[in-house]
Write a protein that holds these residues in place. Structure first.
Motif, PDB file in Angstrom:
ATOM      1  N   GLY A 291      32.801  12.716   0.880  1.00 16.47           N
ATOM      2  CA  GLY A 291      33.404  14.006   0.571  1.00 16.47           C
ATOM      3  C   GLY A 291      32.387  14.932  -0.066  1.00 16.47           C
ATOM      4  O   GLY A 291      31.199  14.610  -0.133  1.00 16.47           O
ATOM      5  N   GLN A 292      32.912  16.088  -0.511  1.00 19.06           N
ATOM      6  CA  GLN A 292      32.034  17.112  -1.078  1.00 19.06           C
ATOM      7  C   GLN A 292      32.124  17.083  -2.605  1.00 19.06           C
ATOM      8  O   GLN A 292      33.216  16.943  -3.143  1.00 19.06           O
ATOM      9  N   PHE A 293      30.981  17.217  -3.268  1.00 23.89           N
ATOM     10  CA  PHE A 293      30.949  17.141  -4.737  1.00 23.89           C
ATOM     11  C   PHE A 293      30.204  18.340  -5.307  1.00 23.89           C
ATOM     12  O   PHE A 293      29.168  18.728  -4.761  1.00 23.89           O
ATOM     13  N   PRO A 294      30.685  18.878  -6.440  1.00 28.00           N
ATOM     14  CA  PRO A 294      29.812  19.788  -7.178  1.00 28.00           C
ATOM     15  C   PRO A 294      28.673  18.941  -7.754  1.00 28.00           C
ATOM     16  O   PRO A 294      28.908  17.780  -8.126  1.00 28.00           O
ATOM     17  N   PRO A 295      27.433  19.462  -7.843  1.00 31.41           N
ATOM     18  CA  PRO A 295      26.320  18.599  -8.255  1.00 31.41           C
ATOM     19  C   PRO A 295      26.542  17.944  -9.612  1.00 31.41           C
ATOM     20  O   PRO A 295      26.145  16.804  -9.819  1.00 31.41           O
ATOM     21  N   GLU A 296      27.235  18.663 -10.505  1.00 30.93           N
ATOM     22  CA  GLU A 296      27.416  18.135 -11.875  1.00 30.93           C
ATOM     23  C   GLU A 296      28.296  16.880 -11.888  1.00 30.93           C
ATOM     24  O   GLU A 296      28.271  16.128 -12.858  1.00 30.93           O
ATOM     25  N   SER A 297      29.090  16.657 -10.846  1.00 27.79           N
ATOM     26  CA  SER A 297      29.996  15.496 -10.900  1.00 27.79           C
ATOM     27  C   SER A 297      29.480  14.311 -10.081  1.00 27.79           C
ATOM     28  O   SER A 297      30.149  13.288  -9.974  1.00 27.79           O
ATOM     29  N   ILE A 298      28.275  14.446  -9.535  1.00 27.39           N
ATOM     30  CA  ILE A 298      27.748  13.375  -8.677  1.00 27.39           C
ATOM     31  C   ILE A 298      27.536  12.087  -9.484  1.00 27.39           C
ATOM     32  O   ILE A 298      27.571  10.973  -8.958  1.00 27.39           O
ATOM     33  N   VAL A 299      27.322  12.243 -10.791  1.00 28.09           N
ATOM     34  CA  VAL A 299      27.097  11.088 -11.656  1.00 28.09           C
ATOM     35  C   VAL A 299      28.289  10.125 -11.626  1.00 28.09           C
ATOM     36  O   VAL A 299      28.119   8.899 -11.709  1.00 28.09           O
ATOM     37  N   MET A 300      29.513  10.663 -11.454  1.00 31.31           N
ATOM     38  CA  MET A 300      30.696   9.803 -11.387  1.00 31.31           C
ATOM     39  C   MET A 300      30.607   8.872 -10.174  1.00 31.31           C
ATOM     40  O   MET A 300      30.875   7.679 -10.252  1.00 31.31           O
ATOM     41  N   LEU A 301      30.187   9.464  -9.048  1.00 28.27           N
ATOM     42  CA  LEU A 301      30.050   8.681  -7.815  1.00 28.27           C
ATOM     43  C   LEU A 301      28.931   7.641  -7.972  1.00 28.27           C
ATOM     44  O   LEU A 301      29.058   6.490  -7.535  1.00 28.27           O
ATOM     45  N   MET A 302      27.858   8.036  -8.654  1.00 26.16           N
ATOM     46  CA  MET A 302      26.744   7.091  -8.845  1.00 26.16           C
ATOM     47  C   MET A 302      27.192   5.891  -9.669  1.00 26.16           C
ATOM     48  O   MET A 302      26.864   4.755  -9.338  1.00 26.16           O
ATOM     49  N   ARG A 303      27.965   6.155 -10.729  1.00 21.98           N
ATOM     50  CA  ARG A 303      28.422   5.035 -11.557  1.00 21.98           C
ATOM     51  C   ARG A 303      29.335   4.117 -10.751  1.00 21.98           C
ATOM     52  O   ARG A 303      29.268   2.899 -10.853  1.00 21.98           O
ATOM     53  N   GLU A 304      30.177   4.732  -9.912  1.00 25.07           N
ATOM     54  CA  GLU A 304      31.086   3.920  -9.088  1.00 25.07           C
ATOM     55  C   GLU A 304      30.277   3.051  -8.101  1.00 25.07           C
ATOM     56  O   GLU A 304      30.573   1.874  -7.912  1.00 25.07           O
ATOM     57  N   LEU A 305      29.236   3.637  -7.513  1.00 25.78           N
ATOM     58  CA  LEU A 305      28.489   2.898  -6.476  1.00 25.78           C
ATOM     59  C   LEU A 305      27.513   1.878  -7.052  1.00 25.78           C
ATOM     60  O   LEU A 305      27.315   0.811  -6.477  1.00 25.78           O
ATOM     61  N   PHE A 306      26.865   2.225  -8.155  1.00 25.42           N
ATOM     62  CA  PHE A 306      25.770   1.364  -8.632  1.00 25.42           C
ATOM     63  C   PHE A 306      26.093   0.594  -9.905  1.00 25.42           C
ATOM     64  O   PHE A 306      25.391  -0.361 -10.218  1.00 25.42           O
ATOM     65  N   GLY A 307      27.110   1.037 -10.660  1.00 26.46           N
ATOM     66  CA  GLY A 307      27.412   0.381 -11.925  1.00 26.46           C
ATOM     67  C   GLY A 307      26.205   0.449 -12.834  1.00 26.46           C
ATOM     68  O   GLY A 307      25.473   1.435 -12.832  1.00 26.46           O
ATOM     69  N   GLU A 308      25.972  -0.619 -13.579  1.00 32.61           N
ATOM     70  CA  GLU A 308      24.817  -0.640 -14.478  1.00 32.61           C
ATOM     71  C   GLU A 308      23.578  -1.066 -13.694  1.00 32.61           C
ATOM     72  O   GLU A 308      23.625  -1.968 -12.876  1.00 32.61           O
ATOM     73  N   GLN A 309      22.499  -0.414 -13.973  1.00 33.46           N
ATOM     74  CA  GLN A 309      21.228  -0.729 -13.304  1.00 33.46           C
ATOM     75  C   GLN A 309      20.679  -2.068 -13.806  1.00 33.46           C
ATOM     76  O   GLN A 309      20.659  -2.342 -14.998  1.00 33.46           O
ATOM     77  N   THR A 310      20.277  -2.937 -12.866  1.00 33.03           N
ATOM     78  CA  THR A 310      19.643  -4.202 -13.273  1.00 33.03           C
ATOM     79  C   THR A 310      18.188  -4.205 -12.789  1.00 33.03           C
ATOM     80  O   THR A 310      17.720  -3.221 -12.263  1.00 33.03           O
ATOM     81  N   THR A 311      17.497  -5.316 -12.970  1.00 31.39           N
ATOM     82  CA  THR A 311      16.100  -5.387 -12.510  1.00 31.39           C
ATOM     83  C   THR A 311      16.065  -5.250 -10.994  1.00 31.39           C
ATOM     84  O   THR A 311      16.958  -5.726 -10.304  1.00 31.39           O
ATOM     85  N   GLU A 312      15.015  -4.650 -10.498  1.00 29.65           N
ATOM     86  CA  GLU A 312      14.874  -4.491  -9.046  1.00 29.65           C
ATOM     87  C   GLU A 312      14.733  -5.866  -8.380  1.00 29.65           C
ATOM     88  O   GLU A 312      13.997  -6.721  -8.882  1.00 29.65           O
ATOM     89  N   PRO A 313      15.405  -6.067  -7.241  1.00 29.74           N
ATOM     90  CA  PRO A 313      15.421  -7.394  -6.637  1.00 29.74           C
ATOM     91  C   PRO A 313      14.093  -7.849  -6.034  1.00 29.74           C
ATOM     92  O   PRO A 313      13.930  -9.017  -5.710  1.00 29.74           O
ATOM     93  N   TRP A 314      13.122  -6.900  -5.894  1.00 32.80           N
ATOM     94  CA  TRP A 314      11.827  -7.328  -5.333  1.00 32.80           C
ATOM     95  C   TRP A 314      10.814  -7.699  -6.421  1.00 32.80           C
ATOM     96  O   TRP A 314       9.712  -8.115  -6.124  1.00 32.80           O
ATOM     97  N   VAL A 315      11.213  -7.526  -7.685  1.00 35.10           N
ATOM     98  CA  VAL A 315      10.306  -7.908  -8.773  1.00 35.10           C
ATOM     99  C   VAL A 315      10.398  -9.417  -8.945  1.00 35.10           C
ATOM    100  O   VAL A 315      11.489  -9.987  -8.923  1.00 35.10           O
ATOM    101  N   GLU A 316       9.233 -10.055  -9.090  1.00 30.16           N
ATOM    102  CA  GLU A 316       9.212 -11.532  -9.189  1.00 30.16           C
ATOM    103  C   GLU A 316       9.877 -11.986 -10.492  1.00 30.16           C
ATOM    104  O   GLU A 316       9.684 -11.377 -11.512  1.00 30.16           O
TER     105      GLU A 316
END
Ligand code: RUB
Length: 316
Positions: A291-316
């Motif tokens: 859907g369409q988002f005002p830029p200021e609310s994109i953070v809500m979608l990011m939290r829904e999609l990614f949750g909390e950031q963890t270590t990158e999976p390619w790091v040993e």
């Protein structure tokens, strides 16, 4: 060159680095394909060796273009999908994850196109910058709905990706006026929308796209022309949720001037940043497959999609 990384993966990484493969969607698609090749062709004998090979392949791909978040997002998706205890299970799950990522990519672009097409009316003229398959998906969907559109296309120095856009729009039956980048302001009064893609979108709604986008957006705001950013959700940059900034890729000066031309000018320093950052206040809407988002609310979608950031999976 890591001998455990399949030569085709190195080949794809080189093509991404030299921009034989370019544009965020193609980069993501190719990165998933590369990991699929690595998984299929691996002759690792133990699960640990298999996982190490996949991480090494992902790192090789990751280091090619720092600004294109579609690349790490594709790698994250495939590596998170790698699951199992035997080499065969790990192989199979990686291949399936890569396939699923590429299918979603295809599907999402069409869904995004339908959302973007709703913003376009019969007879509208758009101005665009660089070459964005997401923007073209919006135009294609509008044309399929029977709307007649015209376009002003900026050539997009130094690599002239606007030429690719002009060609694609012509194939869609959209009449094109091609302009040099510095003529954009002159034509903004005559267009109904500025429509651009994105390479990354940060948590505050800033849009990272081809150099020249931010100046275009500021001018468009001054002229009252709405700025629409078309980008699939895999462009959302999870690192920016935890305060990381997006690296802007500096490309080789030879894209701007040949060595002879440079010498003839008295050897000036040549700077060639590939991308810039458009602050959210200059963006009217971000159009995604969700859907369409005002830029200021994109953070809500990011939290829904990614949750909390963890270590990158390619790091040993
Ligand atoms: C391409 C560019 C495009 C985005 C969006 O830059 O800035 O606008 O990648 O593309 P480069 P898409 O030519 O340096 O890769 O909508 O196809 O994902």
């Amino acid at each position: 060159m890591d001998p455990h990384v399949h030569p085709d993966v190195h080949h794809i990484a080189d093509d991404i680095g030299t921009m034989e493969i370019r544009g965020a969607a193609k980069i993501a698609d190719s990165a998933a394909t590369a990991l699929q090749i690595q998984a299929r062709e691996s002759d690792a004998e133990t699960p640990d060796a298999f996982r190490a090979e996949m991480r090494a392949a992902a790192r090789t791909l990751h280091d090619t273009r720092p600004t294109a978040v579609s690349l790490p997002n594709a790698l994250r998706y495939v590596l998170h999908g790698m699951d199992g205890v035997t080499v065969e299970q790990l192989r199979e799950s990686s291949v399936v994850a890569a396939e699923r990522f590429r299918e979603r990519l295809d599907h999402a672009q069409a869904d995004l196109g339908l959302v973007g097409a709703n913003r376009l009316k019969d007879g509208d003229c758009i101005m665009t910058h660089c070459h964005s398959t997401a923007v073209l998906a919006c135009v294609e969907a509008a044309v399929d709905q029977g709307k007649e559109l015209t376009a002003v296309v900026k050539e997009t120095r130094p690599r002239n990706q606007g030429h690719i856009t002009a060609e694609r729009l012509h194939e869609l039956g959209v009449p094109v006026t091609l302009i040099v980048d510095s003529a954009a302001r002159r034509y903004l009064n005559e267009v109904d929308h500025v429509m651009v893609g994105a390479d990354s979108i940060a948590a505050d709604g800033s849009v990272i796209n081809k150099i020249g986008t931010s100046g275009l957006a500021v001018n468009a705001r001054d002229r009252g022309t709405p700025v629409v950013v078309a980008a699939q959700t895999f462009k959302l940059h999870p690192g920016t949720l935890t305060g990381h900034s997006v690296d802007i890729e500096m490309r080789d000066e030879s894209e701007v001037l040949s060595a002879e031309e440079k010498a003839a000018l008295g050897n000036p320093t040549v700077a060639n940043p590939a991308f810039d950052v458009t602050p959210p206040r200059y963006v009217d809407a971000i159009v995604t497959e969700r859907g369409q988002f005002p830029p200021e609310s994109i953070v809500m979608l990011m939290r829904e999609l990614f949750g909390e950031q963890t270590t990158e999976p390619w790091v040993e």
